[in-house]
Scaffold this active site. Structure first.
Site: not given
Lengths: 414, 261
Positions: A149, A158, A268, A364, A367, A390, A393
């Site tokens: 695409y 944007s 998308g 969690m 290393g 896509e 945000n």
């Protein structure tokens, strides 16, 4: 998951040793119909058997697993929500979301590429002529051919409507000039769904959609980009220099390009949010196994309250993200007037929260989370970009705000 | 064997069992294992039998594959899975949930025989055993009732449309036999690798016919032949012990009778 069953162990009393027969509270099959669970099972088996074993290698070698994609095509994953008329699977957006979520548990990067390919197939299937559909959908459905695409350019991300790639009609051909950037799959794809403008026609209305095929005169590829993640998919700039494309390759109407882009991008966004879900789910499963095994200060991490609380938060983020994604999928399937805003919200919420989940799970593991011997770091590197592509945000926030500020509120209902 | 176009109809038995990966727990009253709310799926050996039947159809040696299941309402799940994986039709013999817990291979064999009496099948293909009861009886019982040849624990099946050449896995190795039709077969692990159900097939499955019959209408006697006295967990694994050296180890092994003294 099979991993958790292999790794969990028995011990005496304590939270970590309780084994419930029923599945945990964040199982992806919650709320699904029997048929959707069947689809999920197939996608899950495929992801674990065909994708998970290759995930690390594809990242290291930066290779797209064409043979695995063909197998995905055999299962109907190449054109999931295209019409059955020309070889699509005829699935719903919810079916597709469920599939991508599972595939992302196997390899997030490859799953994301599969979703982009699906979006392209849908655009051709929905807006293309019968001739185009007949010619292209079957081989896209089977993954015999790959699609990319192409909307973003070096100077317009944007601000998509500011794109500059332009075309002039000359007889039976469009002559195209310009460049597209960050094209996923470029180099492996043979079909490029490109948004461009009629030369001299400004703004979104001047944009139309053209299918450019590999081998067409004047079409060339830029170098393969080196990326922090999504390494199983090649990303390149692509160039058009007096590129000749038959006018019969036009997809949709002369001024329909931007609308096609906006229509396709809802799906998308939903798909990429689904991929983030898969990455997060896998990360939490890996973290849970680790917490049950790792001990410090003579105590299992799973018995330490901080880890329990943190795990609960991460799981709640997954659960909330899934509900957002499934609701957006339903809005798409019902063609709700709010579908664009719902997809934007789902994308915004899921990609951000799921990245936090993956990062939290990595924490969690201490290393070990940093070592490339462990897959967790790859899920993090692969899902980070979901907050950018896509539509960033930030753009998602714009879309949502526009909906809120231009439509009547509940207060004004009375 | 020369392969000619066949017209065989294959009946495949599929059982809904507790999923192989679940860690089963015994019910507090020790009458059985907990199945309520537990993940179930199609018996793995039945899936292999189904796959072989579908392959026969793809090779044009069989014309129809019919999936059969006997049990409660939830049997429909495994029948839909079977339809999604290539079966053409499904038959569900529904019995009450109470009767399900007391269902024995003998009852299933009797039911299959009734179905076959009314409907011609050339092969009845079952999994070699169900992973919940490990009985491995239904196939043999049915063959006996019908006076059909049986070829069990198949790891390879070939046909010329008139007879079957079946390679069976037995303790001593491999046993290859020729079996005339109609016959009862059972599938062993290495017979094939079941395919994934494709998306289009999963969606087509809901349009394929699923016929419901009742054991009562078929006139099958479901009276239990056995009574379960107790179901209990295997003994908890005991901790081992450490020894200082190899000779002490050997002494201990001899003492416990693991090594000839």
């Amino acid at each position: 998951s099979m991993l958790s069953r292999c790794l969990s162990r028995l011990s005496s009393s304590s939270l970590s040793s309780l084994r419930a027969l029923n599945t945990y509270c964040i199982h992806p099959n919650e709320g699904l119909t029997a048929e959707q669970k069947e689809i999920q099972t197939t996608a899950r088996s495929f992801a674990m058997n065909e994708m998970r074993p290759g995930m690390v290698k594809w990242d290291e070698e930066e290779s797209l697993p064409l043979d695995v994609l063909r197998k995905a095509g055999d299962l109907g994953f190449g054109a999931l929500y295209c019409d059955v008329e020309y070889g699509g699977s005829g699935g719903s957006r919810t079916d597709a979301s469920v599939v991508f979520e599972q595939l992302a548990m196997g390899c997030t990067s490859t799953a994301a590429y599969i979703s982009i390919h699906n979006m392209c197939a849908w655009m051709i299937d929905t807006y293309g002529s019968a001739a185009l559909r007949e010619k292209h959908i079957p081989s896209l459905a089977s993954f015999e051919n790959l699609a990319s695409y192409c909307l973003t350019e070096p100077d317009s991300g944007s601000d998509a409507a500011a794109l500059r790639t332009s075309a002039v009609k000359k007889g039976d051909y469009y002559v195209v000039n310009g460049s597209k950037a960050f094209i996923s799959g470029a180099g492996q794809s043979s079909k490029y769904v490109v948004m461009m403008r009629h030369e001299g026609q400004p703004g979104p209305k001047g944009i139309f959609c053209l299918l450019v095929e590999e081998g067409m005169e004047g079409f060339s590829l830029g170098k393969k980009e080196k990326k922090v993640g999504w390494n199983s998919q090649p990303t390149r700039i692509i160039n058009f220099e007096d590129c000749k494309v038959p006018i019969s390759n036009q997809i949709g109407g002369d001024n329909e390009g931007f609308n096609i882009a906006m229509a396709g991008i809802n799906g998308g966004r939903l798909n990429i949010a689904s991929c983030s879900l898969g990455a997060a789910q896998m990360s939490v499963d890996i973290a849970i196994d680790h917490l049950k095994v790792r001990k410090q200060f003579n105590t299992k991490l799973a018995d330490m309250q901080w880890h329990q609380f943190k795990l609960a938060e991460l799981a709640t983020k997954i659960s909330a993200s899934r509900l957002m994604v499934r609701r957006a999928a339903l809005s798409m399937d019902e063609n709700s007037p709010q579908k664009a805003a719902h997809c934007a919200m789902a994308k915004l919420f899921a990609t951000e929260n799921c990245f936090e989940v993956v990062s939290g799970a990595m924490q969690m593991l201490g290393g070990y989370g940093m070592l490339k011997d462990f897959p967790l770091q790859q899920f993090m590197r692969d899902c980070r970009v979901h907050q950018v592509i896509e539509g960033t945000n930030e753009i998602m926030r714009l879309v949502i705000a526009r909906d809120l500020l231009t439509k009547p509120t509940a207060l004004s209902d009375a | 064997l020369a392969v000619i176009q066949g017209r065989m109809r294959v009946l495949v038995g599929v059982k809904r069992v507790v999923d192989y990966a679940v860690k089963v727990r015994v019910k507090p009253d020790k009458t059985g294992v907990i199945t309520e709310g537990v993940q179930h799926s199609i018996n793995p050996f039945d899936e292999i039998a189904l796959e072989e039947a579908v392959k026969l159809k793809e090779k044009k040696q069989a014309t129809e594959v019919v999936a059969f299941s006997m049990g409660g309402a939830k049997c429909q799940e495994v029948l839909r899975t079977a339809l999604a994986k290539g079966a053409d039709k499904a038959i569900h013999v529904e019995i009450s949930d109470e009767d399900v817990s007391k269902l024995e291979p003998l009852h299933v064999a009797r039911t299959l025989r009734k179905i076959i009496e009314n409907d011609k099948f050339d092969i009845v293909f079952l999994g070699k055993q169900a992973i919940d009861d490990d009985a491995s009886q239904t196939g043999s019982l049915l063959a006996g009732m019908l006076n059909w040849p049986q070829a069990l624990y198949a790891s390879k099946v070939e046909t010329d449309g008139q007879s079957l050449k079946v390679t069976r896995e037995i303790d001593g190795g491999l046993d290859t036999i020729k079996v005339s039709l109609p016959a009862v077969l059972s599938a062993d692990l290495r017979l094939n690798e079941p395919r994934y159900a494709t998306l289009p097939n999963i969606m087509k499955a809901k349009k394929k016919p699923l016929e419901k019959k009742s054991a009562k209408d078929l006139g099958v006697d479901l009276a239990p032949q056995t009574t379960v006295l107790e179901v209990s967990e295997p003994p908890v694994r005991q901790a081992g012990g450490f020894v200082d050296d190899v000779s002490t180890l050997i002494t201990r092994l001899k003492e416990k009778g693991f090594v000839k003294a």
